[in-house]
Motif scaffolding. Structure first.
Motif, PDB file in Angstrom:
ATOM      1  N   LEU A  78       0.836  -1.209   0.000  1.00 45.31           N
ATOM      2  CA  LEU A  78       0.000   0.000   0.000  1.00 45.31           C
ATOM      3  C   LEU A  78       0.860   1.243   0.000  1.00 45.31           C
TER       4      LEU A  78
ATOM      5  N   LEU B 187       1.001   4.116  -2.795  1.00 45.13           N
ATOM      6  CA  LEU B 187       0.767   5.512  -2.438  1.00 45.13           C
ATOM      7  C   LEU B 187       1.908   6.403  -2.894  1.00 45.13           C
TER       8      LEU B 187
ATOM      9  N   LEU C 268       1.795   9.477  -5.390  1.00 42.56           N
ATOM     10  CA  LEU C 268       2.351  10.785  -5.031  1.00 42.56           C
ATOM     11  C   LEU C 268       3.286  11.277  -6.128  1.00 42.56           C
TER      12      LEU C 268
ATOM     13  N   LEU D 252       2.854  14.535  -8.418  1.00 39.99           N
ATOM     14  CA  LEU D 252       3.855  15.595  -8.424  1.00 39.99           C
ATOM     15  C   LEU D 252       4.291  15.915  -9.842  1.00 39.99           C
TER      16      LEU D 252
ATOM     17  N   CYS E  48       1.901  17.944 -11.724  1.00 41.22           N
ATOM     18  CA  CYS E  48       1.898  19.362 -11.413  1.00 41.22           C
ATOM     19  C   CYS E  48       3.198  20.011 -11.842  1.00 41.22           C
TER      20      CYS E  48
ATOM     21  N   ASP F  75      -2.103  32.327 -13.718  1.00 40.85           N
ATOM     22  CA  ASP F  75      -2.991  31.541 -12.869  1.00 40.85           C
ATOM     23  C   ASP F  75      -4.398  32.153 -12.869  1.00 40.85           C
TER      24      ASP F  75
ATOM     25  N   ASN G 244      -6.701  31.881 -10.899  1.00 43.50           N
ATOM     26  CA  ASN G 244      -7.191  32.242  -9.566  1.00 43.50           C
ATOM     27  C   ASN G 244      -6.558  33.519  -9.041  1.00 43.50           C
ATOM     28  N   GLU G 245      -5.672  34.086  -9.835  1.00 44.94           N
ATOM     29  CA  GLU G 245      -4.940  35.271  -9.397  1.00 44.94           C
ATOM     30  C   GLU G 245      -5.893  36.437  -9.106  1.00 44.94           C
ATOM     31  N   SER G 246      -6.869  36.649  -9.986  1.00 40.77           N
ATOM     32  CA  SER G 246      -7.798  37.762  -9.817  1.00 40.77           C
ATOM     33  C   SER G 246      -9.023  37.521 -10.687  1.00 40.77           C
TER      34      SER G 246
ATOM     35  N   THR H 286      -9.495  35.317 -14.187  1.00 39.46           N
ATOM     36  CA  THR H 286     -10.523  34.278 -14.310  1.00 39.46           C
ATOM     37  C   THR H 286     -11.308  34.487 -15.599  1.00 39.46           C
TER      38      THR H 286
ATOM     39  N   ASN I 269       1.916  31.661 -12.710  1.00 37.11           N
ATOM     40  CA  ASN I 269       2.331  33.051 -12.499  1.00 37.11           C
ATOM     41  C   ASN I 269       3.842  33.195 -12.468  1.00 37.11           C
TER      42      ASN I 269
ATOM     43  N   HIS J  46       1.735  42.692  -8.759  1.00 35.41           N
ATOM     44  CA  HIS J  46       2.916  41.840  -8.797  1.00 35.41           C
ATOM     45  C   HIS J  46       4.047  42.578  -9.500  1.00 35.41           C
TER      46      HIS J  46
ATOM     47  N   ASP K 136       0.968  42.442  -4.199  1.00 31.42           N
ATOM     48  CA  ASP K 136       1.000  41.231  -5.025  1.00 31.42           C
ATOM     49  C   ASP K 136      -0.398  40.808  -5.493  1.00 31.42           C
TER      50      ASP K 136
END
Lengths: 369, 348
Positions: B7, B11, B15, B19, B22, B66, B68-70, B74, B98, B191, B223
């Motif tokens: 297990l 796992l 992982l 990783l 991303c 990104d 989600n920055e602002s 979006t 970013n 930024h 920022d």
């Protein structure tokens, strides 16, 4: 067997020790000293730093304002996180680096609930308490996920929580379909700003409440004792009938609950969220608070009041630096200086050196007499 | 024990996978490698650098910040994703970060994968020389959107951008027209090093240096973050320094600043003691201006996707764009003159 013999010895010795040494031995010495230092610095540099004024905010409430109020108010999230982080550190000998990301998740869940899926909502679509409870449940679940990896799979805490650290903010964004929701209902912001008619910021009350709960839990349950014993030696705790894995898991779940409360305070300050920026780097501050509090980051014995003081010291430092217009991007550098000082001061080698330096003159005095 | 080990291994593998997923560089390459078969071409030759003929999907690599920055980002990201779809004739690979270094690395990868078009919204204005040269060598056409970078015009075929210095200038001119006897400004920057920050800061810096009655109470970067902006303004209020203007370089930060003013009972907006200024295009910010809680919002139009789409379609048909740099139409909005119709038209 030797301990009972040793104990009276140290008890006899103690009166001979210098005041300095007795003070420095106290776990709370470092955070208290740091706090005193910051207070003195601000007193000398500009005593007006401590001025508290009574003003009326735009909603017509009479409120207190001033740097000290700002420190107490803005430290709230950090204090709450530091408490949970202390328990996690004590039980597992490692830290949870995902707290900032899971705070984003908690905030996102709560906003999603109260906005009812809309991007902008003028009134809450759901009972706030229910929304917060759901937020707590979600982050407790993520805490359990972290705890399971640490306790049952024996993964290093920092590595185990790296998963949520990396994924957390994306999950938070996904919960709200990548929208940035905004709630304009004033009642939602009570928890992050002021309750009507009360001049003290609400986060301060929430923090006091959380501290009180932990004080009661640690006083009337065995959680503290079990956490310490698991942190010091999991095997011997198991032989004594404690389930170390269960205790480790429990501390991560408790931290998850703390994260939800902190996340709730943070989103209710503004009524909105910015997934990639909310509570950015707060995990490092929380760990620093634990270290400042004189707790060993390798686990074992702990003192949550040290961590709480540590958190206030960090916020005090931040507010002081802002007052002197240090660029906000340079703040981490100043915190780094504090960390270096701390780590060096608390290193066993340095402590021994300090102790022996104090010891030497004490001995000569004794000989003369 | 064995079970636990297995297990644990599983796992660890999960992982490692998560990783690398991303890790940026790999994602686009995977996606674009699978492009050729998905593109429907029967020949197994590598994709040609020239824009694909009609009937075949045009491959585009899109590097953005990104989402989600602002709120601005979006809207920008959503518009790009809605436009560059297979239904619209594109095989698009998206990358959001970013961090300029990560953006550059991914762009390099996309060029190596021989995408037809590379669409860039650079996180910083410098450091792109190698990528642009490689793209030119590989026959990948570069189109900038939203933000400029420092390079010779010959390095890209078109740029659909906001004119940030003009945005700053419009805002500063508007502020000067308010005729205050003294300008004590809290300047909250975005930024550092981004096109938006440089343009919006540049105009204000110039004015403050030129006029004796214009002063900075504080000039700090938040920022793009609302909470940091709130802390900065709170700290100025606590230190009791007088100020009458808040120049925040995006709406989120203006919102944080206004929250700090509200908490201290300082009036702002129309007929208020403090002028609040923001930038971008968020609908809620338009509503703040409309309600008179803010004084000014500099529109920064996030919707470049359609223009970029049209340029690519033209290029594929062999038509060069009429202008190299196309500025998206933008203007400043004053609380005294803003109408609901503007909010509906420009709000995102």
């Amino acid at each position: 067997m030797t301990t009972p013999v040793k104990n009276p010895e140290t008890r006899v010795k103690r009166p001979e020790e210098s005041l300095f040494k007795r003070l420095t031995r106290q776990q709370l010495f470092i955070p208290v000293a740091a706090l005193v230092l910051l207070v003195l610095f601000n007193l000398v540099a500009d005593y007006k730093f401590f001025a508290v004024t009574i003003t009326e905010n735009s909603l017509g409430n009479t409120v207190l304002s001033g740097n000290i109020i700002s420190v107490l108010d803005n430290a709230s999230e950090l204090v709450i996180l530091a408490i949970g982080m202390t328990l996690v550190t004590a039980s597992s000998g490692g830290q949870d680096i995902s707290v900032g990301a899971t705070m984003a998740i908690a905030g996102s869940v709560i906003l999603r609930m109260v906005c009812g899926g809309q991007v902008t909502a003028d009134t809450m679509q759901m009972n706030l308490i229910l929304a917060v409870i759901i937020g707590i449940a979600v982050t407790a679940l993520f805490g359990a996920f972290n705890g399971t990896l640490v306790a049952y799979f024996n993964i290093q805490p920092m590595v185990a929580t790296l998963i949520m650290y990396t994924a957390g903010r994306s999950i938070a964004a996904w919960i709200n379909n990548n929208q940035l929701p905004i709630i304009n209902d004033l009642a939602f912001k009570y928890a992050g700003t002021f309750l009507p008619g009360i001049p003290v910021p609400t986060p301060i009350f929430i923090t006091i409440l959380v501290i009180a709960v932990f004080w009661l839990v640690l006083k009337f349950t065995n959680l503290g004792l079990y956490t310490q014993s698991v942190g010091i030696n999991p095997n011997s705790s198991r032989l004594n009938g404690i389930n170390p894995q269960m205790i480790k898991l429990l501390t991560y779940v408790i931290l998850g609950v703390c994260v939800a409360v902190a996340g709730f305070i943070r989103v209710s300050r503004s009524g909105s969220i910015n997934y990639s920026r909310i509570a950015e780097n707060i995990e490092m501050d929380a760990i620093l608070a634990v270290a400042l509090g004189g707790n060993a980051l390798s686990g074992g014995k702990f003192n949550i009041y040290g961590s709480i003081l540590g958190a206030y010291v960090i916020q005090f430092l931040t507010t002081t630096l802002y007052k002197y217009e240090v660029p906000s991007t340079a703040l981490p550098a100043y915190k780094a200086v504090v960390v270096i000082l701390l780590v060096v001061l608390s290193a066993p080698a340095v402590r021994e050196k300090l102790a022996s330096m104090k010891k030497a003159p004490a001995k000569t005095v004794k000989e003369v007499s | 024990m064995k079970m636990k080990k297995i297990l644990g291994l599983a796992l660890a593998a999960a992982l490692a996978l998560s990783l690398t997923a991303c890790g940026g560089g790999d994602k686009p390459s995977d996606a674009s490698k699978s492009n050729t078969p998905a593109g429907g071409s029967t020949s197994q030759q590598p994709s040609t650098p020239d824009p694909a003929p009609s009937g075949e999907l045009i491959t585009v690599g899109i590097i953005n910040n990104d989402p989600n920055e602002s709120g601005y980002r979006t809207a920008n990201d959503a518009a790009m994703r809605a436009t560059f779809t297979e239904d619209n004739g594109y095989k698009a690979t998206f990358y959001n970060n970013n961090d300029a270094a990560q953006q550059i690395a991914t762009a390099q990868q996309m060029v190596q994968d021989e995408v037809d078009f590379l669409l860039l919204s650079p996180a910083s204005t410098t450091g792109w020389d190698t990528v642009l040269k490689d793209a030119q060598a590989a026959g990948t056409q570069v189109i900038l959107f939203d933000r400029m970078l420092e390079a010779d015009e010959s390095m890209y075929v078109a740029a659909v951008v906001s004119d940030m210095p003009a945005e700053g200038k419009t805002a500063v001119d508007w502020l000067a027209a308010q005729g205050l006897s003294e300008y004590n400004i809290i300047h909250i920057q975005g930024h550092m090093g981004s096109d938006a920050q440089l343009g919006r800061t540049g105009a204000l810096d110039e004015k403050v240096n030129a006029e004796a009655s214009w002063n900075y109470v504080t000039q700090q970067t938040a920022d793009w973050d609302e909470a940091t902006a709130k802390t900065i303004v709170q700290s100025v209020i606590d230190s009791k320094k007088p100020f009458n203007v808040i120049y925040a370089e995006n709406n989120g930060m203006a919102r944080g600043a206004a929250a700090a003013l509200d908490a201290a009972g300082i009036t702002h907006g129309k007929d208020g003691d403090v002028i609040v200024m923001g930038f971008d295009s968020d609908k809620w910010a338009f509503e703040e201006v409309l309600a008179g809680r803010w004084n000014y919002m500099g529109l920064c139009n996030p919707l470049q996707a359609d223009t970029v789409d049209a340029i690519i379609k033209d290029l594929a048909a062999g038509k060069q764009p009429a202008q190299k740099i196309i500025y998206t139409p933008e203007q400043g909005f004053d609380c005294a003159t803003l109408t609901q119709a503007d909010v509906d038209k420009y709000g995102t």
